[in-house]
Design an enzyme around this catalytic site. Structure first.
Site, PDB file in Angstrom:
ATOM      1  N   GLU A  80       0.740  -1.223  -0.061  1.00 50.89           N
ATOM      2  CA  GLU A  80       0.047   0.140   0.093  1.00 50.89           C
ATOM      3  C   GLU A  80       0.779   1.281   0.006  1.00 50.89           C
ATOM      4  OE1 GLU A  80      -2.937  -0.072  -0.413  1.00 50.89           O
ATOM      5  OE2 GLU A  80      -3.745  -1.995  -0.144  1.00 50.89           O
ATOM      6  N   ARG A  90     -17.420  -0.838   6.802  1.00 47.75           N
ATOM      7  CA  ARG A  90     -18.763  -1.400   6.147  1.00 47.75           C
ATOM      8  C   ARG A  90     -19.300  -2.797   6.731  1.00 47.75           C
ATOM      9  NH1 ARG A  90     -19.327  -5.959   2.901  1.00 47.75           N
ATOM     10  NH2 ARG A  90     -17.101  -6.372   2.992  1.00 47.75           N
ATOM     11  N   CYS A 143      -7.696  -2.702   8.375  1.00 48.61           N
ATOM     12  CA  CYS A 143      -6.297  -2.640   7.678  1.00 48.61           C
ATOM     13  C   CYS A 143      -5.784  -1.346   7.505  1.00 48.61           C
ATOM     14  CB  CYS A 143      -6.392  -3.365   6.284  1.00 48.61           C
ATOM     15  SG  CYS A 143      -6.603  -5.143   6.191  1.00 48.61           S
ATOM     16  N   HIS A 165      -1.430  -5.721   1.233  1.00 48.33           N
ATOM     17  CA  HIS A 165      -2.491  -6.490   1.201  1.00 48.33           C
ATOM     18  C   HIS A 165      -2.213  -7.705   0.487  1.00 48.33           C
ATOM     19  CE1 HIS A 165      -5.673  -3.470   2.578  1.00 48.33           C
ATOM     20  NE2 HIS A 165      -6.014  -4.746   3.124  1.00 48.33           N
TER      21      HIS A 165
END
Length: 212
Positions: A80, A90, A143, A165
């Site tokens: 990332e 979510r 994360c 990831h």
């Protein structure tokens, strides 16, 4: 001998396994040149995730930290580029916390960039035939929360840190609805990334951007 701390999240979202946790089990003590690898499992829980890794940093006093998490839908191992100061979950975390539109840290910068050589990591994996690319979003779930929280903790430190990831493992998508990699390939990719972290004090000049 330098020390690289690699962390992996526990299963979440109803999954029985998390490839990040399975990978660090195999990476503990994995031989790389110039450093030893130590590992730490991380709960998929809001602030507990950050506190767990901070405790591991205090314990191991690493030179580098690579935090690792699962990203369903991705087909490559993706270091990332940036963590953002937003929690917007979510789904609830593993203790039922569902944080919506709150900062990871109050009165803190909008974002932190990885301090790992992410392009060198990607090229090292690609050179071994392992799917890898830069990601420009770590999401807004635990994360990203961990990525930002650790960068915030280390912002005035010489310890270099970044988040990676990884795709699902093959057995997590037997219906073929998500791309997967074998655990062995994930472990090999993370080991190549780890070696690149230790070898490259400065990132390489390598085109790995995105148009959209």
């Amino acid at each position: 001998m330098k020390t690289l701390l690699i962390t992996g999240f526990e299963p979440f979202g109803g999954e029985k396994v998390n490839p990040a946790l399975e990978a660090i089990k195999k990476l503990q003590g994995y031989p790389i040149e110039g450093a030893k690898i130590v590992t730490c499992s991380v709960p998929v829980v809001h602030q507990k995730s950050v506190n767990t890794v901070i405790d591991a940093i205090k314990r191991y006093k690493p030179d580098f930290v690579m935090t690792v998490g699962q990203a369903a839908g991705r087909a490559a191992i993706t270091p990332e580029r940036v963590a953002i100061n937003v929690d917007d979950y979510r789904i609830p975390d593993n203790e039922g916390n569902q944080v919506i539109d709150e900062p990871v840290a109050a009165n803190a910068p909008d974002a932190y960039f990885s301090t790992l050589p992410i392009k060198a990591m990607v090229k090292a994996m690609q050179d071994k035939g392992i799917p890898a690319q830069i990601s420009n979003t770590a999401g807004t779930y635990v994360c990203n929360h961990l990525f930002y929280g650790i960068q915030h903790y280390l912002h005035d430190s010489n310890i270099r840190h970044g988040f990676v990831h990884i795709p699902l493992m093959s057995e997590q998508s037997i219906d073929g609805s998500n791309p997967t990699l074998s655990l062995d390939l994930i472990v090999e990719g993370l080991a190549e990334a780890a070696q690149a972290i230790v070898t490259n004090d400065i990132d390489i000049n390598y085109g790995a951007g995105a148009i959209s």
